[in-house]
Design a protein around this motif. Structure first.
Motif, PDB file in Angstrom:
ATOM      1  N   THR A 183      46.585  48.195  18.689  1.00 35.07           N
ATOM      2  CA  THR A 183      46.724  46.927  17.976  1.00 35.07           C
ATOM      3  C   THR A 183      45.403  46.524  17.338  1.00 35.07           C
ATOM      4  N   LEU A 184      44.311  46.624  18.104  1.00 33.57           N
ATOM      5  CA  LEU A 184      42.994  46.285  17.574  1.00 33.57           C
ATOM      6  C   LEU A 184      42.622  47.180  16.403  1.00 33.57           C
ATOM      7  N   GLN A 185      42.922  48.474  16.525  1.00 35.68           N
ATOM      8  CA  GLN A 185      42.593  49.395  15.449  1.00 35.68           C
ATOM      9  C   GLN A 185      43.447  49.157  14.206  1.00 35.68           C
ATOM     10  N   GLY A 186      44.714  48.808  14.412  1.00 34.89           N
ATOM     11  CA  GLY A 186      45.564  48.478  13.262  1.00 34.89           C
ATOM     12  C   GLY A 186      45.038  47.272  12.513  1.00 34.89           C
ATOM     13  N   ILE A 187      44.641  46.241  13.266  1.00 31.50           N
ATOM     14  CA  ILE A 187      44.059  45.049  12.655  1.00 31.50           C
ATOM     15  C   ILE A 187      42.757  45.403  11.946  1.00 31.50           C
ATOM     16  N   THR A 188      41.956  46.267  12.572  1.00 28.40           N
ATOM     17  CA  THR A 188      40.695  46.685  11.970  1.00 28.40           C
ATOM     18  C   THR A 188      40.927  47.356  10.623  1.00 28.40           C
ATOM     19  N   ILE A 189      41.856  48.299  10.572  1.00 26.10           N
ATOM     20  CA  ILE A 189      42.138  49.013   9.333  1.00 26.10           C
ATOM     21  C   ILE A 189      42.663  48.063   8.267  1.00 26.10           C
ATOM     22  N   ALA A 190      43.632  47.217   8.649  1.00 26.03           N
ATOM     23  CA  ALA A 190      44.214  46.282   7.682  1.00 26.03           C
ATOM     24  C   ALA A 190      43.169  45.322   7.140  1.00 26.03           C
ATOM     25  N   ALA A 191      42.342  44.767   8.035  1.00 24.59           N
ATOM     26  CA  ALA A 191      41.354  43.773   7.624  1.00 24.59           C
ATOM     27  C   ALA A 191      40.222  44.388   6.822  1.00 24.59           C
ATOM     28  N   ALA A 192      39.652  45.480   7.332  1.00 27.00           N
ATOM     29  CA  ALA A 192      38.499  46.082   6.664  1.00 27.00           C
ATOM     30  C   ALA A 192      38.875  46.717   5.336  1.00 27.00           C
ATOM     31  N   SER A 193      40.048  47.337   5.259  1.00 26.70           N
ATOM     32  CA  SER A 193      40.455  48.000   4.022  1.00 26.70           C
ATOM     33  C   SER A 193      40.776  47.018   2.905  1.00 26.70           C
ATOM     34  N   ASN A 194      41.119  45.795   3.266  1.00 26.55           N
ATOM     35  CA  ASN A 194      41.501  44.802   2.270  1.00 26.55           C
ATOM     36  C   ASN A 194      40.493  43.668   2.136  1.00 26.55           C
ATOM     37  N   GLY A 195      39.326  43.819   2.744  1.00 26.91           N
ATOM     38  CA  GLY A 195      38.281  42.814   2.599  1.00 26.91           C
ATOM     39  C   GLY A 195      38.609  41.473   3.222  1.00 26.91           C
ATOM     40  N   MET A 196      39.440  41.464   4.280  1.00 30.58           N
ATOM     41  CA  MET A 196      39.820  40.204   4.910  1.00 30.58           C
ATOM     42  C   MET A 196      38.688  39.668   5.772  1.00 30.58           C
ATOM     43  N   HIS A 197      38.112  40.540   6.604  1.00 30.08           N
ATOM     44  CA  HIS A 197      36.962  40.173   7.413  1.00 30.08           C
ATOM     45  C   HIS A 197      36.377  41.436   8.018  1.00 30.08           C
ATOM     46  N   VAL A 198      35.229  41.321   8.640  1.00 28.22           N
ATOM     47  CA  VAL A 198      34.497  42.449   9.203  1.00 28.22           C
ATOM     48  C   VAL A 198      35.140  42.912  10.506  1.00 28.22           C
ATOM     49  N   MET A 199      35.413  44.207  10.617  1.00 27.32           N
ATOM     50  CA  MET A 199      35.852  44.809  11.874  1.00 27.32           C
ATOM     51  C   MET A 199      35.521  46.293  11.848  1.00 27.32           C
ATOM     52  N   SER A 200      35.121  46.834  13.002  1.00 23.32           N
ATOM     53  CA  SER A 200      34.824  48.257  13.112  1.00 23.32           C
ATOM     54  C   SER A 200      34.687  48.618  14.587  1.00 23.32           C
ATOM     55  N   ASN A 201      34.548  49.920  14.852  1.00 20.18           N
ATOM     56  CA  ASN A 201      34.359  50.397  16.220  1.00 20.18           C
ATOM     57  C   ASN A 201      33.239  51.424  16.225  1.00 20.18           C
ATOM     58  N   GLY A 202      32.287  51.253  17.148  1.00 11.74           N
ATOM     59  CA  GLY A 202      31.106  52.097  17.186  1.00 11.74           C
ATOM     60  C   GLY A 202      31.369  53.555  17.473  1.00 11.74           C
ATOM     61  N   ALA A 203      32.578  53.905  17.912  1.00 16.37           N
ATOM     62  CA  ALA A 203      32.905  55.306  18.166  1.00 16.37           C
ATOM     63  C   ALA A 203      33.102  56.106  16.893  1.00 16.37           C
ATOM     64  N   ASN A 204      33.152  55.421  15.748  1.00 19.09           N
ATOM     65  CA  ASN A 204      33.373  56.129  14.476  1.00 19.09           C
ATOM     66  C   ASN A 204      32.799  55.308  13.326  1.00 19.09           C
ATOM     67  N   LEU A 205      31.501  55.452  13.129  1.00 17.19           N
ATOM     68  CA  LEU A 205      30.804  54.710  12.075  1.00 17.19           C
ATOM     69  C   LEU A 205      29.915  55.641  11.277  1.00 17.19           C
ATOM     70  N   GLY A 206      29.586  55.216  10.050  1.00 21.39           N
ATOM     71  CA  GLY A 206      28.618  55.937   9.241  1.00 21.39           C
ATOM     72  C   GLY A 206      27.810  54.962   8.407  1.00 21.39           C
ATOM     73  N   TYR A 207      26.554  55.265   8.164  1.00 22.19           N
ATOM     74  CA  TYR A 207      25.733  54.448   7.278  1.00 22.19           C
ATOM     75  C   TYR A 207      24.544  55.271   6.797  1.00 22.19           C
ATOM     76  N   LEU A 208      23.966  54.837   5.707  1.00 22.86           N
ATOM     77  CA  LEU A 208      22.807  55.520   5.160  1.00 22.86           C
ATOM     78  C   LEU A 208      21.569  55.127   5.956  1.00 22.86           C
TER      79      LEU A 208
END
Length: 377
Positions: A183-208
């Motif tokens: 449920t948390l991951q579904g909300i994360t994908i929906a929110a982050a992919s559509n610019g609703m609000h910030v959500m992520s999980n440290g087990a799978n991140l990338g940055y420069l």
């Protein structure tokens, strides 16, 4: 009976969940272009504390990547482990694997170290431009590096999050935490992919790496025990609002392990909940408050039966509506993660989930907790 104030909460809660459902329907899964040629050098950072039982599986999955072996390195940062984690990593005979020990950092002591400091140490020693982070109890699919690098290249993102799921398992606890996490991951994908609000999980991140260092890394949030994902994402969003993205690709799904016991599960969720008061987005804070109050209402309402017997029927109706809107959202999410069979547990788990939400949310704001032998707040 007084004014049915509970109708406002169920309306707000249903509106929130259905907004995530509508956002999910707009998500377009990322696909690696057929003509994509891997050229981005990658450093994978794996912070590890007392992960002797899991680190081998994690490293095997990383060493089995389809990405060119000369284009990536794996940095395991041992965070004052008291087991054989460091020895297990040292035993791996592969030049792509490097071991860093927080014990070797001048002035660093076990009680002053943290996951954020371990990650920051790994980034500082990384040789490559793209940083990917995962946890030591995770395994990554063979196309993980290729997918994440292709997504970063296609979007020119300075920060990208990606999906995580639980592996296979049995029993009540596994079913419960799988549903909760999905449920948390579904909300994360929906929110982050559509610019609703910030959500992520440290087990799978990338940055420069350069962008991370330009922001001062975790400075400003490094005193908070949790939040190596969302609190860092907040900093990136503030500095680069158009260059933060989500890699919604099945080939980028990282698999993690469950907590292993109810006690460990509750401690983990309390740790996650502890960062909520540090969120800076009013919309996200409003959502968290509504979700918490609605679950608190569902927990208290059956006891109001002694005042008015109608409250029991109202509680049943509210639980039905809660299950209905959540299932509307969860069915397509479960398909994405390959977890549709777990939905059979959904309705039986609802009373327990209400209790857990209230307890974890409250304890996360007001108490200290233990995490891998450390007492943190």
């Amino acid at each position: 009976m007084p004014f049915p104030w509970y109708l406002l909460l169920i309306w707000a809660y249903a509106t929130i969940i259905l907004s995530y459902w509508r956002a999910w329907r707009k998500v377009v899964p990322f696909q690696v272009p057929d003509d994509h040629i891997p050229v981005t050098p990658i450093s994978v950072i794996v912070p590890a504390r007392n992960e002797e039982a899991n680190i081998h599986a994690c490293l095997r999955s990383l060493l089995a990547q389809s990405y060119p072996s000369d284009l990536y390195e794996i940095i395991v940062v041992d965070d004052f482990s008291t087991d054989g984690t460091a020895a297990s990593v040292s035993a791996v005979q592969d030049t792509r694997v490097r071991l860093l020990r927080m014990q070797d950092v001048p002035g660093m002591e076990a009680h002053t170290s943290s996951k954020k400091k371990a990650i920051a140490r790994g980034v500082s020693m990384a040789r490559n431009v793209l940083i990917l982070t995962t946890d030591a109890d995770c395994t990554c699919p063979p196309e993980w590096l290729r997918t994440m690098a292709a997504c970063q290249s296609a979007t020119q993102a300075v920060f990208l999050a990606a999906p995580v799921r639980y592996g296979e398992g049995k029993g009540l606890l596994h079913a419960f935490e799988t549903l909760d996490f999905m449920t948390l991951q579904g909300i994360t994908i929906a929110a982050a992919s559509n610019g609703m609000h910030v959500m992520s999980n440290g087990a799978n991140l990338g940055y420069l790496k350069g962008a991370f260092e330009a922001l001062g890394g975790f400075s400003g949030v490094d005193h908070i025990a949790s939040g190596d994902d969302m609190l860092l994402q907040q900093k990136f969003m503030a500095a680069h609002p158009s260059r933060v993205t989500y890699c919604t690709a099945p080939s980028a799904i990282v698999t993690t392990k469950g907590a292993g016991s109810w006690r460990a599960f509750i401690r983990q969720r309390i740790r996650w909940a502890s960062k909520a008061r540090h969120y800076k987005e009013p919309g996200l804070l409003f959502i968290l408050v509504v979700v918490y109050l609605f679950n608190l209402l569902l927990l208290v309402m059956p006891f109001l039966y002694v005042i008015d017997t109608d409250y029991l029927w109202i509680w049943l109706v509210l639980m039905f509506l809660k299950c209905l809107v959540e299932l509307i959202f969860l069915v397509p999410v479960a398909r994405f993660f390959g977890k549709t069979r777990t939905l059979w547990w959904f309705i039986p788990m609802q009373p327990l989930h209400v209790l857990y939400t209230v307890v974890a949310g409250a304890f996360g704001q007001f108490r200290t907790y233990a995490w891998k032998g450390r007492r943190v707040k």
